[in-house]
Design a protein around this motif. Structure first.
Motif, PDB file in Angstrom:
ATOM      1  N   LYS A   1      12.953   4.404   8.837  1.00  0.00           N
ATOM      2  CA  LYS A   1      12.104   4.598   9.982  1.00  0.00           C
ATOM      3  C   LYS A   1      10.794   4.621   9.856  1.00  0.00           C
ATOM      4  O   LYS A   1      10.060   4.196  10.536  1.00  0.00           O
ATOM      5  CB  LYS A   1      12.636   6.224  10.337  1.00  0.00           C
ATOM      6  N   LEU A   2      10.178   5.070   8.515  1.00  0.00           N
ATOM      7  CA  LEU A   2       9.006   4.624   8.201  1.00  0.00           C
ATOM      8  C   LEU A   2       8.435   3.098   8.155  1.00  0.00           C
ATOM      9  O   LEU A   2       7.336   2.849   8.519  1.00  0.00           O
ATOM     10  CB  LEU A   2       8.628   5.357   6.729  1.00  0.00           C
ATOM     11  N   LEU A   3       9.451   2.333   7.761  1.00  0.00           N
ATOM     12  CA  LEU A   3       9.417   0.907   7.806  1.00  0.00           C
ATOM     13  C   LEU A   3       9.106   0.300   9.282  1.00  0.00           C
ATOM     14  O   LEU A   3       8.084  -0.317   9.549  1.00  0.00           O
ATOM     15  CB  LEU A   3      10.557   0.210   7.373  1.00  0.00           C
ATOM     16  N   LYS A   4       9.905   0.932  10.132  1.00  0.00           N
ATOM     17  CA  LYS A   4       9.844   0.665  11.513  1.00  0.00           C
ATOM     18  C   LYS A   4       8.459   1.286  12.366  1.00  0.00           C
ATOM     19  O   LYS A   4       7.960   0.618  13.279  1.00  0.00           O
ATOM     20  CB  LYS A   4      11.085   0.801  12.286  1.00  0.00           C
ATOM     21  N   CYS A   5       7.892   2.297  11.818  1.00  0.00           N
ATOM     22  CA  CYS A   5       7.009   2.879  12.394  1.00  0.00           C
ATOM     23  C   CYS A   5       5.583   2.545  11.690  1.00  0.00           C
ATOM     24  O   CYS A   5       4.420   2.437  12.442  1.00  0.00           O
ATOM     25  CB  CYS A   5       7.269   4.426  12.335  1.00  0.00           C
TER      26      CYS A   5
ATOM     27  N   GLU B   1       0.677  -1.162   0.056  1.00  0.00           N
ATOM     28  CA  GLU B   1      -0.031   0.171   0.000  1.00  0.00           C
ATOM     29  C   GLU B   1       0.984   1.273  -0.045  1.00  0.00           C
ATOM     30  O   GLU B   1       0.491   2.441  -0.528  1.00  0.00           O
ATOM     31  CB  GLU B   1      -0.930  -0.010   1.147  1.00  0.00           C
ATOM     32  N   TRP B   2       2.251   1.153   0.600  1.00  0.00           N
ATOM     33  CA  TRP B   2       2.936   2.231   0.641  1.00  0.00           C
ATOM     34  C   TRP B   2       4.092   2.383  -0.429  1.00  0.00           C
ATOM     35  O   TRP B   2       5.058   2.739  -0.171  1.00  0.00           O
ATOM     36  CB  TRP B   2       3.593   2.445   2.010  1.00  0.00           C
ATOM     37  N   ASN B   3       3.685   1.645  -1.489  1.00  0.00           N
ATOM     38  CA  ASN B   3       4.628   1.519  -2.706  1.00  0.00           C
ATOM     39  C   ASN B   3       5.291   2.695  -3.123  1.00  0.00           C
ATOM     40  O   ASN B   3       6.280   2.959  -3.546  1.00  0.00           O
ATOM     41  CB  ASN B   3       3.959   0.647  -3.808  1.00  0.00           C
ATOM     42  N   ASN B   4       4.289   3.860  -3.188  1.00  0.00           N
ATOM     43  CA  ASN B   4       4.764   5.135  -3.864  1.00  0.00           C
ATOM     44  C   ASN B   4       5.789   5.632  -2.815  1.00  0.00           C
ATOM     45  O   ASN B   4       6.877   6.273  -3.488  1.00  0.00           O
ATOM     46  CB  ASN B   4       3.429   6.124  -4.008  1.00  0.00           C
ATOM     47  N   VAL B   5       5.794   5.545  -1.609  1.00  0.00           N
ATOM     48  CA  VAL B   5       6.880   6.024  -0.643  1.00  0.00           C
ATOM     49  C   VAL B   5       8.237   5.309  -1.028  1.00  0.00           C
ATOM     50  O   VAL B   5       9.097   5.742  -1.161  1.00  0.00           O
ATOM     51  CB  VAL B   5       6.505   5.877   0.704  1.00  0.00           C
ATOM     52  N   TRP B   6       8.019   4.011  -0.936  1.00  0.00           N
ATOM     53  CA  TRP B   6       9.519   3.058  -1.209  1.00  0.00           C
ATOM     54  C   TRP B   6      10.073   3.299  -2.410  1.00  0.00           C
ATOM     55  O   TRP B   6      11.075   3.232  -2.618  1.00  0.00           O
ATOM     56  CB  TRP B   6       9.258   1.506  -1.080  1.00  0.00           C
TER      57      TRP B   6
ATOM     58  N   PRO C   1      15.309   9.770   1.359  1.00  0.00           N
ATOM     59  CA  PRO C   1      16.466   9.296   1.712  1.00  0.00           C
ATOM     60  C   PRO C   1      16.069   7.644   2.314  1.00  0.00           C
ATOM     61  O   PRO C   1      15.133   7.493   3.048  1.00  0.00           O
ATOM     62  CB  PRO C   1      16.915  10.140   2.789  1.00  0.00           C
ATOM     63  N   LEU C   2      17.296   6.909   2.348  1.00  0.00           N
ATOM     64  CA  LEU C   2      17.077   5.508   2.888  1.00  0.00           C
ATOM     65  C   LEU C   2      16.688   5.555   4.212  1.00  0.00           C
ATOM     66  O   LEU C   2      16.104   4.748   4.739  1.00  0.00           O
ATOM     67  CB  LEU C   2      18.288   4.659   2.308  1.00  0.00           C
TER      68      LEU C   2
ATOM     69  N   PHE D   1      11.078  -7.049   3.437  1.00  0.00           N
ATOM     70  CA  PHE D   1      10.904  -5.648   3.543  1.00  0.00           C
ATOM     71  C   PHE D   1      12.133  -4.801   3.031  1.00  0.00           C
ATOM     72  O   PHE D   1      11.985  -3.822   2.282  1.00  0.00           O
ATOM     73  CB  PHE D   1      10.536  -5.148   4.820  1.00  0.00           C
ATOM     74  N   TYR D   2      13.366  -4.992   3.419  1.00  0.00           N
ATOM     75  CA  TYR D   2      14.520  -4.378   3.089  1.00  0.00           C
ATOM     76  C   TYR D   2      14.804  -4.437   1.503  1.00  0.00           C
ATOM     77  O   TYR D   2      15.043  -3.166   0.857  1.00  0.00           O
ATOM     78  CB  TYR D   2      15.796  -4.807   3.913  1.00  0.00           C
ATOM     79  N   ARG D   3      14.638  -5.385   1.029  1.00  0.00           N
ATOM     80  CA  ARG D   3      14.826  -5.679  -0.445  1.00  0.00           C
ATOM     81  C   ARG D   3      13.698  -4.754  -1.269  1.00  0.00           C
ATOM     82  O   ARG D   3      13.990  -4.207  -2.350  1.00  0.00           O
ATOM     83  CB  ARG D   3      14.697  -7.186  -0.955  1.00  0.00           C
ATOM     84  N   ARG D   4      12.611  -4.566  -0.731  1.00  0.00           N
ATOM     85  CA  ARG D   4      11.400  -3.847  -1.498  1.00  0.00           C
ATOM     86  C   ARG D   4      11.846  -2.401  -1.257  1.00  0.00           C
ATOM     87  O   ARG D   4      11.635  -1.703  -2.180  1.00  0.00           O
ATOM     88  CB  ARG D   4      10.200  -4.234  -0.875  1.00  0.00           C
ATOM     89  N   ILE D   5      12.466  -1.998  -0.162  1.00  0.00           N
ATOM     90  CA  ILE D   5      12.751  -0.482   0.014  1.00  0.00           C
ATOM     91  C   ILE D   5      13.996  -0.094  -1.115  1.00  0.00           C
ATOM     92  O   ILE D   5      13.806   0.803  -1.581  1.00  0.00           O
ATOM     93  CB  ILE D   5      13.402  -0.325   1.318  1.00  0.00           C
TER      94      ILE D   5
END
Length: 137
Positions: free
Chosen positions: A29-33, A12-17, A23-24, A63-67
């Motif tokens: 931080k967004l991933l963790k929140c 759902e948050w694809n546009n952010v990633w 910045p990474l 998750f990390y690879r998606r970022i």
């Protein structure tokens, strides 16, 4: 476990990633929140096995690879992904810490003796053998 729900939220948050202007560090931080609370909701009550630990670690790496927008066909090691993000695997450690914190809370609770009963039976089982547990139950 809630891996599927967390992956759905990640998509759902694809546009952010996929945004190159973010910045990474902020993406992490967004991933963790935003994503990890969905994943870890109720983790204190999970009964975890080694197979579940592998699934949690695989989801964290997903998750990390998606970022980083790493395709699944790319030949990249998990260590290279972690090195690029300047992080390490922490999700499983957080889940285990939450479980330990919950057990400590339940043991200190004076209104419920469930945890004391369970731990008492486990102590008896190790001291006197399994026969005593059958008589108590």
């Amino acid at each position: 476990m809630r891996i599927g729900m967390a992956k759905k939220k990640m998509i759902e948050w694809n546009n952010v990633w996929k945004d190159h202007n973010i910045p990474l560090e902020l993406k992490l931080k967004l991933l963790k929140c935003l994503i990890w609370p969905v994943m870890m909701y109720g983790c204190e009550a999970w009964s975890q096995k080694k197979d579940d630990d592998k699934r949690i670690e695989a989801a964290e790496m997903w998750f990390y690879r998606r970022i980083l927008r790493v395709k699944w066909t790319d030949k990249r090691t998990n260590e290279s992904v972690l090195k690029e993000l300047k992080t390490e695997r922490t999700l499983l450690n957080l889940i285990n810490a939450r479980k330990l914190k919950y057990v400590g809370h339940a043991l200190r609770n004076h209104t419920t003796s469930l945890m004391k009963t369970v731990s008492f039976r486990e102590c008896l089982k190790t001291r006197l053998g399994s026969g005593i547990v059958r008589r108590l139950a």
